[in-house]
Design a protein around this motif. Structure first.
Motif, PDB file in Angstrom:
ATOM      1  N   ARG A 208     -14.249   8.108   1.341  1.00  0.00           N
ATOM      2  CA  ARG A 208     -13.059   8.377   2.141  1.00  0.00           C
ATOM      3  C   ARG A 208     -11.964   7.369   1.806  1.00  0.00           C
ATOM      4  O   ARG A 208     -12.246   6.297   1.260  1.00  0.00           O
ATOM      5  N   ALA A 209     -10.728   7.735   2.157  1.00  0.00           N
ATOM      6  CA  ALA A 209      -9.578   6.882   1.846  1.00  0.00           C
ATOM      7  C   ALA A 209      -8.602   6.888   2.997  1.00  0.00           C
ATOM      8  O   ALA A 209      -8.484   7.864   3.736  1.00  0.00           O
ATOM      9  N   LEU A 210      -7.916   5.781   3.165  1.00  0.00           N
ATOM     10  CA  LEU A 210      -6.778   5.745   4.083  1.00  0.00           C
ATOM     11  C   LEU A 210      -5.697   4.865   3.485  1.00  0.00           C
ATOM     12  O   LEU A 210      -5.967   3.972   2.686  1.00  0.00           O
ATOM     13  N   SER A 211      -4.457   5.160   3.852  1.00  0.00           N
ATOM     14  CA  SER A 211      -3.314   4.382   3.397  1.00  0.00           C
ATOM     15  C   SER A 211      -2.511   3.916   4.595  1.00  0.00           C
ATOM     16  O   SER A 211      -2.516   4.564   5.648  1.00  0.00           O
ATOM     17  N   ILE A 212      -1.840   2.797   4.438  1.00  0.00           N
ATOM     18  CA  ILE A 212      -1.027   2.262   5.519  1.00  0.00           C
ATOM     19  C   ILE A 212       0.387   1.977   5.023  1.00  0.00           C
ATOM     20  O   ILE A 212       0.634   1.785   3.834  1.00  0.00           O
ATOM     21  N   GLU A 213       1.292   1.973   5.974  1.00  0.00           N
ATOM     22  CA  GLU A 213       2.668   1.585   5.711  1.00  0.00           C
ATOM     23  C   GLU A 213       3.214   0.958   6.985  1.00  0.00           C
ATOM     24  O   GLU A 213       3.061   1.514   8.072  1.00  0.00           O
ATOM     25  N   ASP A 214       3.782  -0.235   6.853  1.00  0.00           N
ATOM     26  CA  ASP A 214       4.304  -0.961   8.018  1.00  0.00           C
ATOM     27  C   ASP A 214       3.250  -1.121   9.109  1.00  0.00           C
ATOM     28  O   ASP A 214       3.530  -0.991  10.303  1.00  0.00           O
ATOM     29  N   GLY A 215       2.010  -1.376   8.692  1.00  0.00           N
ATOM     30  CA  GLY A 215       0.953  -1.628   9.644  1.00  0.00           C
ATOM     31  C   GLY A 215       0.389  -0.408  10.339  1.00  0.00           C
ATOM     32  O   GLY A 215      -0.386  -0.532  11.293  1.00  0.00           O
ATOM     33  N   GLN A 216       0.748   0.790   9.890  1.00  0.00           N
ATOM     34  CA  GLN A 216       0.257   2.026  10.500  1.00  0.00           C
ATOM     35  C   GLN A 216      -0.407   2.901   9.443  1.00  0.00           C
ATOM     36  O   GLN A 216       0.039   2.951   8.296  1.00  0.00           O
ATOM     37  N   VAL A 217      -1.487   3.578   9.847  1.00  0.00           N
ATOM     38  CA  VAL A 217      -2.139   4.509   8.937  1.00  0.00           C
ATOM     39  C   VAL A 217      -1.242   5.720   8.727  1.00  0.00           C
ATOM     40  O   VAL A 217      -0.793   6.353   9.688  1.00  0.00           O
ATOM     41  N   THR A 218      -0.955   6.032   7.480  1.00  0.00           N
ATOM     42  CA  THR A 218      -0.093   7.165   7.166  1.00  0.00           C
ATOM     43  C   THR A 218      -0.866   8.346   6.586  1.00  0.00           C
ATOM     44  O   THR A 218      -0.354   9.457   6.547  1.00  0.00           O
ATOM     45  N   ALA A 219      -2.075   8.094   6.106  1.00  0.00           N
ATOM     46  CA  ALA A 219      -2.889   9.182   5.576  1.00  0.00           C
ATOM     47  C   ALA A 219      -4.345   8.753   5.618  1.00  0.00           C
ATOM     48  O   ALA A 219      -4.664   7.582   5.427  1.00  0.00           O
TER      49      ALA A 219
ATOM     50  N   ALA B 117       0.828  -1.201   0.000  1.00  0.00           N
ATOM     51  CA  ALA B 117       0.000   0.000   0.000  1.00  0.00           C
ATOM     52  C   ALA B 117       0.862   1.251   0.000  1.00  0.00           C
ATOM     53  O   ALA B 117       1.764   1.404   0.813  1.00  0.00           O
ATOM     54  N   ALA B 118       0.586   2.130  -0.930  1.00  0.00           N
ATOM     55  CA  ALA B 118       1.316   3.387  -1.014  1.00  0.00           C
ATOM     56  C   ALA B 118       0.549   4.454  -0.244  1.00  0.00           C
ATOM     57  O   ALA B 118      -0.618   4.315   0.061  1.00  0.00           O
ATOM     58  N   VAL B 119       1.222   5.544   0.058  1.00  0.00           N
ATOM     59  CA  VAL B 119       0.549   6.673   0.701  1.00  0.00           C
ATOM     60  C   VAL B 119      -0.348   7.340  -0.329  1.00  0.00           C
ATOM     61  O   VAL B 119       0.080   7.723  -1.406  1.00  0.00           O
ATOM     62  N   ALA B 120      -1.613   7.437  -0.009  1.00  0.00           N
ATOM     63  CA  ALA B 120      -2.547   8.050  -0.943  1.00  0.00           C
ATOM     64  C   ALA B 120      -2.335   9.552  -1.008  1.00  0.00           C
ATOM     65  O   ALA B 120      -2.096  10.193   0.001  1.00  0.00           O
ATOM     66  N   ASP B 121      -2.415  10.092  -2.203  1.00  0.00           N
ATOM     67  CA  ASP B 121      -2.440  11.534  -2.370  1.00  0.00           C
ATOM     68  C   ASP B 121      -3.873  11.979  -2.145  1.00  0.00           C
ATOM     69  O   ASP B 121      -4.720  11.905  -3.037  1.00  0.00           O
ATOM     70  N   LEU B 122      -4.180  12.405  -0.927  1.00  0.00           N
ATOM     71  CA  LEU B 122      -5.560  12.736  -0.608  1.00  0.00           C
ATOM     72  C   LEU B 122      -6.005  14.048  -1.239  1.00  0.00           C
ATOM     73  O   LEU B 122      -7.145  14.458  -1.085  1.00  0.00           O
ATOM     74  N   GLY B 123      -5.100  14.689  -1.955  1.00  0.00           N
ATOM     75  CA  GLY B 123      -5.488  15.864  -2.707  1.00  0.00           C
ATOM     76  C   GLY B 123      -6.013  15.515  -4.088  1.00  0.00           C
ATOM     77  O   GLY B 123      -6.402  16.403  -4.840  1.00  0.00           O
ATOM     78  N   VAL B 124      -6.038  14.246  -4.428  1.00  0.00           N
ATOM     79  CA  VAL B 124      -6.508  13.825  -5.737  1.00  0.00           C
ATOM     80  C   VAL B 124      -7.987  14.154  -5.893  1.00  0.00           C
ATOM     81  O   VAL B 124      -8.750  14.122  -4.926  1.00  0.00           O
ATOM     82  N   GLU B 125      -8.377  14.526  -7.087  1.00  0.00           N
ATOM     83  CA  GLU B 125      -9.767  14.875  -7.347  1.00  0.00           C
ATOM     84  C   GLU B 125     -10.460  13.729  -8.070  1.00  0.00           C
ATOM     85  O   GLU B 125      -9.957  13.208  -9.071  1.00  0.00           O
ATOM     86  N   VAL B 126     -11.616  13.341  -7.556  1.00  0.00           N
ATOM     87  CA  VAL B 126     -12.382  12.259  -8.163  1.00  0.00           C
ATOM     88  C   VAL B 126     -13.808  12.720  -8.404  1.00  0.00           C
ATOM     89  O   VAL B 126     -14.249  13.749  -7.875  1.00  0.00           O
ATOM     90  N   GLN B 127     -14.522  11.952  -9.198  1.00  0.00           N
ATOM     91  CA  GLN B 127     -15.937  12.206  -9.426  1.00  0.00           C
ATOM     92  C   GLN B 127     -16.654  10.870  -9.522  1.00  0.00           C
ATOM     93  O   GLN B 127     -16.032   9.832  -9.759  1.00  0.00           O
ATOM     94  N   LEU B 128     -17.950  10.888  -9.307  1.00  0.00           N
ATOM     95  CA  LEU B 128     -18.760   9.688  -9.409  1.00  0.00           C
ATOM     96  C   LEU B 128     -19.556   9.729 -10.703  1.00  0.00           C
ATOM     97  O   LEU B 128     -20.238  10.717 -10.988  1.00  0.00           O
ATOM     98  N   THR B 129     -19.458   8.652 -11.479  1.00  0.00           N
ATOM     99  CA  THR B 129     -20.186   8.543 -12.738  1.00  0.00           C
ATOM    100  C   THR B 129     -21.203   7.417 -12.621  1.00  0.00           C
ATOM    101  O   THR B 129     -20.823   6.257 -12.405  1.00  0.00           O
ATOM    102  N   GLU B 130     -22.482   7.736 -12.718  1.00  0.00           N
ATOM    103  CA  GLU B 130     -23.490   6.685 -12.635  1.00  0.00           C
ATOM    104  C   GLU B 130     -23.431   5.816 -13.881  1.00  0.00           C
ATOM    105  O   GLU B 130     -23.552   6.311 -15.006  1.00  0.00           O
TER     106      GLU B 130
END
Length: 420
Positions: A372-383, A74-87
């Motif tokens: 929502r999103a979370l990322s982990i590294e070495d078993g710890q939440v990093t973002a 798991a990589a650290v998520a860039d929580l500044g990324v912009e997403v949209q929902l498409t039905e």
């Protein structure tokens, strides 16, 4: 968990909080006091050596694990990324999805119908359980999954009596044949809620089924800590190894007196949605809380036998008694409030459309509906953070053959998560 019946998702809260509880992500967040409204809830013998070559295995357990990019953790998520929902589709009450033959995404409706979805176009229903199930309380068709070799489609549902059932429908030459169906597992449910019901095929090719504690407030049957009960547990079986199924001999409680051989992990309240990371094989379980905590559990395949705490613990907080000495605490939790009241687990993002989310675990909450999103590294939440889009009463997620993710809402909408 199901939103049509918010008032029956868990019994009236029996214990409230007189003061604020420290929020996991910093600061304080008030905890909602108790109120009368309830909230929504040896080697495997399955031919795994050849499973990776079959069509219904995620492009995953082999290809992505060995890819040259090195992106296997798991990589650290860039929580500044912009997403949209498409039905991309609309059902009456979307509840689950699974990749079937030839990479086709199948979508399930809570009423008991299963449809193939090709390029956003729904085909005719290939399964119809509408005469065998009900949609009162937290019942209905609750989960679907295809066998790793595509030979069967598994249906997890409650029957007309409210009993949890797992049935298998044959898949012949890539076509789901509902006339060929067998019963795999039956579990009595003492109450109408906390059925769980999600079903997934793990990286070992075996079938995992999550069952809640049976319902009622605070686990009155003590099912979560009762190893003799299939309730309140994550089950692991081999549906092809025997009739109706075989017990994998490396299950952690095989041969232990007073313990059910099917159990892989226990101490769960209502594991409404769980999933496997298609690259690492790790298991993520979102467990709906009682009235104080919503939690996400992260387990490697080495964590077989884990005690996730319920009902002695609700997240990292004591609930009924002392913390078990073998408690495996959640990797992430948040306070239950009037706006965030019932976690809906998703998947680790392994698609290619949104590079900034690669390796992030995506989830939502039934009451809030935000992605929502979370990322982990070495078993710890990093973002951890909010991705800024809302899908309504989100009850489930689905993952397609390429690793792209979808949010499913109880009003029937199926949204693909796209880059903005």
């Amino acid at each position: 968990m199901l939103g049509l019946v918010v008032a029956s998702a868990c019994a009236p809260a029996e214990r409230g909080a007189a003061e604020d509880v420290e929020a996991i992500n910093g600061g304080t967040e008030p905890v909602v006091p108790a109120d009368p409204q309830e909230r929504p809830g040896d080697e495997p013998s399955s031919g795994n050596d050849e499973a990776a070559d079959q069509r219904c295995v995620p492009a995953a357990w082999s290809e992505l694990r060995d890819n040259e990019s090195g992106d296997t953790v798991a990589a650290v998520a860039d929580l500044g990324v912009e997403v949209q929902l498409t039905e991309v589709a609309r059902l009456d009450s979307a509840i689950a999805g699974a990749v079937g033959p030839d990479g086709v995404l199948y979508l399930a409706d809570r009423s008991g119908l299963v449809y193939p979805s090709r390029d956003g176009v729904l085909g005719d229903a290939v399964v119809d359980l509408s005469d065998e199930t009900t949609t009162d309380a937290e019942r209905g068709l609750l989960g679907i999954a295809f066998a790793a070799d595509c030979s069967e489609l598994y249906l997890s549902f409650t029957d007309s009596d409210g009993t949890s059932r797992l049935d298998a429908v044959s898949v012949v030459d890539g076509v789901v044949d509902a006339t060929q169906r067998r019963q795999v597992l039956v579990v009595d449910q003492p109450y109408v809620n906390h059925n769980g019901g999600d079903v997934q095929i793990g990286p070992d090719g075996l079938l995992y089924l999550g069952l809640g504690d049976g319902g009622g407030a605070g686990d009155p049957l003590d099912a979560g800590q009762d190893l003799a009960s299939l309730l309140g547990a994550m089950l692991r079986i081999d549906p092809h190894g025997d009739d109706p199924y075989a017990i994998p001999q490396d299950n952690p409680f095989v041969g232990i007196e007073g313990a059910a051989d099917e159990i892989w992990a226990y101490g769960l309240r209502n594991p409404w949605r769980f999933s496997f990371d298609r690259v690492t094989g790790d298991l993520w379980i979102a467990d709906v809380g009682q009235n104080v905590r919503e939690e996400i559990n992260h387990l490697s395949m080495d964590d077989a036998g884990a005690n996730l705490g319920w009902n002695r613990m609700e997240g990292t907080l004591p609930f009924a008694g002392s913390e078990p000495s073998d408690h495996h605490p959640p990797i992430h939790e948040y306070a239950s409030t009037s706006s965030r009241c019932a976690i809906t687990g998703g998947y680790v993002y392994r698609g290619s459309a949104i590079a900034g989310l690669k390796g992030a675990y995506l989830f939502s909450d039934y009451c809030e509906g935000r992605l929502r999103a979370l990322s982990i590294e070495d078993g710890q939440v990093t973002a951890a953070g909010d991705l800024g889009v809302e899908g309504g009463r989100v009850v489930s997620f689905a993952q397609d053959a390429t690793g792209e993710l979808y949010m499913l809402a109880l009003d029937g909408a199926v949204y693909r998560i796209d880059p903005a």
